[in-house]
Design a protein around this motif. Structure first.
Motif, short mmCIF file in Angstrom:
data_model
loop_
_atom_site.label_atom_id
_atom_site.label_comp_id
_atom_site.label_asym_id
_atom_site.label_seq_id
_atom_site.Cartn_x
_atom_site.Cartn_y
_atom_site.Cartn_z
N LYS A 107 0.82 -1.22 0.00
CA LYS A 107 0.00 0.00 0.00
C LYS A 107 0.85 1.27 0.00
N GLY A 108 2.17 1.14 0.22
CA GLY A 108 3.06 2.29 0.21
C GLY A 108 4.04 2.30 1.37
N ILE A 109 4.70 3.42 1.54
CA ILE A 109 5.72 3.59 2.58
C ILE A 109 5.11 4.41 3.71
N SER A 110 5.23 3.90 4.94
CA SER A 110 4.78 4.69 6.09
C SER A 110 5.99 4.94 6.99
N VAL A 111 6.08 6.17 7.49
CA VAL A 111 7.27 6.62 8.21
C VAL A 111 6.92 6.94 9.66
N GLY A 112 7.75 6.49 10.58
CA GLY A 112 7.56 6.75 12.01
C GLY A 112 8.26 8.02 12.45
N GLU A 113 8.25 8.25 13.74
CA GLU A 113 8.89 9.42 14.34
C GLU A 113 10.40 9.24 14.41
N SER A 114 11.12 10.34 14.47
CA SER A 114 12.58 10.30 14.63
C SER A 114 12.93 10.09 16.09
N LYS A 115 14.04 9.39 16.32
CA LYS A 115 14.56 9.17 17.66
C LYS A 115 16.02 9.64 17.69
N LEU A 116 16.33 10.59 18.56
CA LEU A 116 17.68 11.11 18.71
C LEU A 116 18.44 10.27 19.72
N ARG A 117 19.68 9.92 19.40
CA ARG A 117 20.54 9.18 20.30
C ARG A 117 21.92 9.82 20.28
N ILE A 118 22.56 9.90 21.45
CA ILE A 118 23.87 10.53 21.57
C ILE A 118 24.83 9.52 22.20
N ASP A 119 26.01 9.38 21.60
CA ASP A 119 27.02 8.48 22.14
C ASP A 119 27.46 8.95 23.52
N PRO A 120 27.93 8.04 24.36
CA PRO A 120 28.37 8.43 25.71
C PRO A 120 29.63 9.29 25.64
N TYR A 121 29.84 10.04 26.72
CA TYR A 121 31.03 10.85 26.89
C TYR A 121 31.94 10.12 27.86
N PHE A 122 33.19 9.90 27.44
CA PHE A 122 34.21 9.29 28.30
C PHE A 122 35.37 10.27 28.43
N ALA A 123 35.99 10.32 29.59
CA ALA A 123 37.21 11.09 29.79
C ALA A 123 38.04 10.38 30.86
N PHE A 124 39.35 10.43 30.69
CA PHE A 124 40.25 9.82 31.67
C PHE A 124 41.33 10.84 32.01
N THR A 125 41.29 11.32 33.26
CA THR A 125 42.29 12.29 33.72
C THR A 125 42.63 12.02 35.17
N ASP A 126 43.90 12.14 35.46
CA ASP A 126 44.41 11.99 36.84
C ASP A 126 43.92 10.69 37.48
N GLY A 127 43.89 9.61 36.71
CA GLY A 127 43.52 8.31 37.24
C GLY A 127 42.04 8.08 37.42
N VAL A 128 41.21 9.05 36.98
CA VAL A 128 39.76 8.91 37.14
C VAL A 128 39.09 8.81 35.76
#
Length: 194
Positions: A107-128
């Motif tokens: 019957k055709g193409i039906s499109v859903g809602e967009s979902k935003l995803r963000i990769d995690p933030y990692f940092a390593f400084t002074d042993g932490v």
């Protein structure tokens, strides 16, 4: 107690920095006919991007990667060779992903809602090791740290939407480590040298 407050403040600042530095792409899929659609992508800044389409079983059915930074892109896609079923369009710009589910049917193409995803933030400084992640799907998360010999640390992070943690790695021996943040549907890795 001062260390906990300091670490909490540092993580809160990191979360704000990540949230304000995130790309904010827009993607629209406009059906033209039963098997064709216009895909339009817009981003505030010119960036390289990857666009992929996966079938419901995870099979990759389409992939495009730009060779130069773009702030807009538009193309007519022909889906006539796709079998009827559910698909996911995945747009990746830097650490930001925009997912859009769509269905191909007679019957055709039906499109859903967009979902935003963000990769995690990692940092390593002074042993932490610092980690922050917005768990939009509220999946159960786990964190694993590996050295060259295998697993050295494992913890469950729960299903909270906002995950912000710090880990004192000063007791670990010098060397290379791989940090893996895992959920049911995603694995994110971060390499560090101590």
């Amino acid at each position: 107690m001062k260390t906990i407050k300091l670490l909490s403040t540092v993580l809160a600042v990191a979360i704000v920095a990540v949230a304000t530095a995130v790309e904010k792409p827009k993607m629209s899929v406009t059906p033209l006919s039963a098997d064709r659609a216009v895909i339009t992508i817009q981003n505030e800044n010119a960036s390289l991007f990857e666009l992929s389409i996966h079938a419901e079983d995870g099979e990759l059915v389409y992939y495009k990667q730009t060779t130069k930074p773009l702030s807009s892109y538009q193309k007519i896609y022909d889906f006539k060779n796709l079998e009827n079923g559910n698909y996911t369009m995945d747009l990746r710009i830097n650490d930001t992903r925009l997912l859009k589910d769509f269905e191909v049917a007679s019957k055709g193409i039906s499109v859903g809602e967009s979902k935003l995803r963000i990769d995690p933030y990692f940092a390593f400084t002074d042993g932490v090791l610092k980690l922050s992640y917005l768990n939009f799907d509220q999946e159960s998360l786990s964190l694993n740290i590996y050295d060259e010999d295998g697993l050295v640390y494992k913890t469950s992070l729960g299903k909270d939407f906002n995950v912000a943690s710090g880990y004192d790695l000063s007791a670990l021996k010098e060397g290379k480590y791989e940090v893996i943040l895992s959920s049911l549907n995603n694995d994110f890795s971060y390499s560090l040298v101590k």
